[in-house]
Design a protein around this motif. Structure first.
Motif, mmCIF file in Angstrom:
data_model
loop_
_atom_site.group_PDB
_atom_site.id
_atom_site.type_symbol
_atom_site.label_atom_id
_atom_site.label_comp_id
_atom_site.label_asym_id
_atom_site.label_seq_id
_atom_site.Cartn_x
_atom_site.Cartn_y
_atom_site.Cartn_z
ATOM 1 N N VAL A 259 -6.898 -2.114 4.991
ATOM 2 C CA VAL A 259 -5.821 -1.524 4.627
ATOM 3 C C VAL A 259 -6.874 0.116 4.603
ATOM 4 O O VAL A 259 -5.651 1.172 5.087
ATOM 5 C CB VAL A 259 -5.164 -1.429 2.881
ATOM 6 C CG1 VAL A 259 -4.251 -0.622 2.621
ATOM 7 C CG2 VAL A 259 -4.608 -2.737 3.329
ATOM 8 N N LEU A 260 -7.249 0.835 4.123
ATOM 9 C CA LEU A 260 -7.990 2.180 3.882
ATOM 10 C C LEU A 260 -8.666 2.594 5.648
ATOM 11 O O LEU A 260 -8.523 3.282 5.658
ATOM 12 C CB LEU A 260 -9.421 2.647 2.949
ATOM 13 C CG LEU A 260 -9.263 2.299 1.133
ATOM 14 C CD1 LEU A 260 -10.477 2.252 1.289
ATOM 15 C CD2 LEU A 260 -8.153 3.115 1.302
ATOM 16 N N SER A 261 -8.974 1.254 6.331
ATOM 17 C CA SER A 261 -9.057 1.636 7.826
ATOM 18 C C SER A 261 -7.770 1.853 8.504
ATOM 19 O O SER A 261 -8.171 2.665 9.058
ATOM 20 C CB SER A 261 -10.175 0.807 8.084
ATOM 21 O OG SER A 261 -11.783 0.547 7.766
ATOM 22 N N SER A 262 -7.019 1.291 8.718
ATOM 23 C CA SER A 262 -5.680 1.751 9.081
ATOM 24 C C SER A 262 -5.270 2.823 8.675
ATOM 25 O O SER A 262 -5.009 3.557 8.819
ATOM 26 C CB SER A 262 -4.712 0.620 7.898
ATOM 27 O OG SER A 262 -4.412 0.551 7.502
ATOM 28 N N PHE A 263 -5.312 3.677 7.286
ATOM 29 C CA PHE A 263 -4.911 4.555 7.270
ATOM 30 C C PHE A 263 -5.407 5.845 7.973
ATOM 31 O O PHE A 263 -4.817 6.908 7.891
ATOM 32 C CB PHE A 263 -5.677 4.688 5.076
ATOM 33 C CG PHE A 263 -4.013 4.497 4.901
ATOM 34 C CD1 PHE A 263 -3.649 2.786 4.987
ATOM 35 C CD2 PHE A 263 -3.689 5.173 3.395
ATOM 36 C CE1 PHE A 263 -2.383 2.679 3.753
ATOM 37 C CE2 PHE A 263 -2.961 4.679 2.268
ATOM 38 C CZ PHE A 263 -2.099 3.731 2.397
ATOM 39 N N PHE A 264 -6.981 5.332 8.260
ATOM 40 C CA PHE A 264 -7.552 6.308 8.635
ATOM 41 C C PHE A 264 -7.317 6.347 10.518
ATOM 42 O O PHE A 264 -8.175 7.423 11.039
ATOM 43 C CB PHE A 264 -8.967 6.846 8.328
ATOM 44 C CG PHE A 264 -9.458 7.993 6.772
ATOM 45 C CD1 PHE A 264 -8.949 8.561 7.133
ATOM 46 C CD2 PHE A 264 -9.170 6.486 6.023
ATOM 47 C CE1 PHE A 264 -8.534 9.004 4.889
ATOM 48 C CE2 PHE A 264 -9.143 6.703 4.392
ATOM 49 C CZ PHE A 264 -9.108 8.277 4.087
ATOM 50 N N GLY A 265 -7.043 5.556 10.640
ATOM 51 C CA GLY A 265 -6.929 4.859 12.073
ATOM 52 C C GLY A 265 -8.290 3.989 12.457
ATOM 53 O O GLY A 265 -8.670 5.053 13.591
#
Length: 67
Positions: free
Chosen positions: A14-20
């Motif tokens: 989820v954190l990775s997806s926030f930053f793309g």
């Protein structure tokens, strides 16, 4: 042994997806073995924490400015 992502893997996804910056391997793992509700709830929690953090940061900055 289950390939279902654990709590930390879900949180990092989820954190990775926030930053793309999600890797293709992790994205495939998430879609193949993850449960959508885990990602939805984690995403909502992280978004709420982000908004609260911004609000607190702005209030702190305004108090420093004397406003």
């Amino acid at each position: 042994m289950s390939d279902q992502p654990n709590f930390w893997q879900t949180l990092l996804s989820v954190l990775s997806s926030f930053f793309g910056v999600q890797s293709e391997r992790n994205r495939e793992r998430d879609f193949r073995h993850g449960r959508p509700i885990h990602y939805i709830l984690t995403g909502l929690l992280m978004a709420t924490l982000f908004v609260l953090g911004v609000i607190l940061l702005v209030r702190w900055a305004l108090s420093l400015a004397g406003i």
